[in-house]
Design a protein around this motif. Structure first.
Motif, short mmCIF file in Angstrom:
data_model
loop_
_atom_site.label_atom_id
_atom_site.label_comp_id
_atom_site.label_asym_id
_atom_site.label_seq_id
_atom_site.Cartn_x
_atom_site.Cartn_y
_atom_site.Cartn_z
N LEU A 31 -2.34 -4.19 -10.29
CA LEU A 31 -2.50 -5.11 -9.18
C LEU A 31 -3.39 -6.26 -9.63
O LEU A 31 -4.37 -6.05 -10.36
CB LEU A 31 -3.14 -4.40 -7.98
N ASP A 51 2.50 -1.62 -13.10
CA ASP A 51 1.61 -0.68 -12.41
C ASP A 51 0.24 -1.27 -12.14
O ASP A 51 -0.65 -0.56 -11.66
CB ASP A 51 1.47 0.61 -13.23
N VAL A 102 -1.40 0.68 -9.13
CA VAL A 102 -0.25 1.39 -8.56
C VAL A 102 -0.08 2.73 -9.26
O VAL A 102 -0.27 2.85 -10.48
CB VAL A 102 1.02 0.54 -8.71
N THR A 103 0.29 3.75 -8.49
CA THR A 103 0.58 5.06 -9.07
C THR A 103 1.74 4.94 -10.06
O THR A 103 2.75 4.29 -9.77
CB THR A 103 0.96 6.06 -7.96
N LYS A 125 0.83 -1.21 0.00
CA LYS A 125 0.00 0.00 0.00
C LYS A 125 0.86 1.26 0.00
O LYS A 125 0.54 2.25 -0.66
CB LYS A 125 -0.94 0.00 1.21
N ARG A 145 1.67 -7.58 -7.50
CA ARG A 145 1.95 -6.44 -8.38
C ARG A 145 2.65 -6.91 -9.64
O ARG A 145 3.60 -7.69 -9.59
CB ARG A 145 2.83 -5.42 -7.65
N VAL A 167 1.99 1.88 -3.41
CA VAL A 167 0.90 2.38 -4.27
C VAL A 167 0.72 3.89 -4.10
O VAL A 167 0.65 4.63 -5.10
CB VAL A 167 -0.42 1.65 -3.96
N ARG A 170 -2.85 6.05 -12.49
CA ARG A 170 -2.62 4.79 -11.80
C ARG A 170 -2.95 3.64 -12.74
O ARG A 170 -3.72 3.78 -13.69
CB ARG A 170 -3.49 4.69 -10.53
N GLY A 206 4.47 4.73 -6.22
CA GLY A 206 4.83 3.97 -7.41
C GLY A 206 6.22 3.38 -7.38
O GLY A 206 6.66 2.82 -8.38
#
Length: 379
Positions: free
Chosen positions: A264, A262, A311-312, A123, A259, A126, A320, A220
């Motif tokens: 999930l 980028d 993910v950013t 997290k 992951r 992210v 994202r 990220g």
């Protein structure tokens, strides 16, 4: 004499790049902040080896059989004809005609860089955040403030070398007896003496200390990324400027998500009836609970993507990746009498008389339709 090549684990024919690469590997392996305080001597040995082998003059001197870290050996080497003749005559005439030496060595030296690692959860990767870690390194002595002297005393001029930090010494060479210059034994080349060293740091101006550091983690960030914190490394001798702190970021595994770039990914098991009829479910995400539609006629390993919940993107922080849900269908293994009759009725009306068996060399998910094949053919 210490074998510096063996310390770094390289051959004597190693190039400068190979020596540098070996040094980085060994310094990381034996750094006290990573391997533990008991490896501090080994870490110093690695640094001493690199200091010699990375300097062309010192390396040439060492390869001729003289250790540059030995002051007496250095003096003998520089005046005994093993080195460059220009160095001999330059040293001879500079001493003979009053030329200056290299001067006293400053007590204040810059500190070395430090290396540490921090594990963060997915997290934090992210959204970004702060990683907290504890490092053990050299810090400024709180008693003397880095001066190395007790109270507010100032270092005094060395009476043996009168502040020059060097003294003259007669040595024998192929040209006969010559006068050469070596570091002063009393002041160790500093030109000054601390008469009453600080009892806490023993005159070094720094002490080994443990402190907590907060590391700003960008959104990220990828696994095994190294971050640099300027001037957060170890303080140098005499209270010198601190080096940099490098932190290797490690990502912890997550029980809900995997992951990939980028994006999930998560895997959701659903009952057979939901796969056939479709259903709406709630799933947990890093953005809270989200509704997800199971499509009617959902097949095993079919996926549904939730846009913008991944993910950013580190190069485009305003964007994202996606959250991709993979479905697996749970087939019941035990049925009641009524359930079995219902399934049999379904099979009789839906499956009988139809070609239900298909044999292929690849999974159905890998077989392509007409338009996909046409797209591949056109490149």
């Amino acid at each position: 004499m210490t074998d510096y090549y063996e310390v770094l684990g390289v051959d004597r024919s190693a190039s400068d790049d190979q020596i540098k690469k070996a040094y980085r590997k060994m310094s990381r392996k034996y750094h006290p902040d990573i391997a533990g305080p008991e490896y501090e001597d080994k870490f110093k040995e690695v640094n001493n080896a690199y200091e010699v082998l990375s300097d062309p003059d010192k390396k040439r001197m060492y390869d001729s059989g003289v250790d540059p870290n030995d002051p007496n050996a250095s003096a003998g080497y520089s005046s005994a004809g093993f080195g460059d003749m220009g160095d001999i005559f330059g040293q001879f005439f500079s001493n003979a005609f009053g030329g200056g030496g290299q001067g006293p060595t400053p007590r204040t030296q810059p500190g070395r860089d430090s290396l540490a690692s921090a594990a963060i959860d997915l997290k934090t990767a992210v959204f970004g955040g702060t990683a907290h870690l504890t490092i053990n390194t050299f810090g400024l002595c709180p008693e003397c403030g880095g001066s190395g002297a007790a109270g507010k005393e100032k270092p005094v001029t060395c009476p043996d070398c009168q502040g020059r930090g060097m003294r003259q010494k007669v040595v024998r060479s192929m040209l006969g007896q010559m006068m050469t210059t070596v570091p002063c034994d009393r002041c160790e080349g500093h030109g000054t003496i601390i008469e009453h060293p600080c009892p806490k740091c023993q005159g070094h101006g720094r002490i080994r200390t443990t402190r907590k550091v907060g590391v700003s983690v960008p959104a990220g960030i990828n696994d095994n990324t190294r971050l640099r914190l300027a001037h957060q490394g170890e303080v140098g001798e005499g209270g010198g400027a601190a080096g940099d702190l490098y932190v290797d970021i490690r990502l912890k595994s997550d029980k809900h998500f995997t992951r990939e770039g980028d994006d999930l990914h998560c895997w959701i098991q659903i009952p057979m009836s939901w796969a056939v009829l479709g259903h709406q479910i709630d799933i947990e995400t890093f953005d809270g609970t989200q509704k997800l539609d199971v499509p009617e006629g959902c097949q095993p390993e079919q996926t549904v993507s939730l846009k913008g919940l991944g993910v950013t993107r580190i190069k485009r922080p305003q964007e994202r990746g996606d959250l991709v849900a993979h479905f697996s269908v749970r087939i019941p293994t035990k049925l009641s009498g009524d359930e079995r009759r219902l399934i049999e009725q379904f099979g009789a009306s839906h499956d009988e008389g139809k070609a239900q068996i298909r044999q292929s060399s690849r999974p159905a998910s890998e077989r392509k339709g007409f338009f996909s094949k046409l797209k591949d053919a056109l490149g």
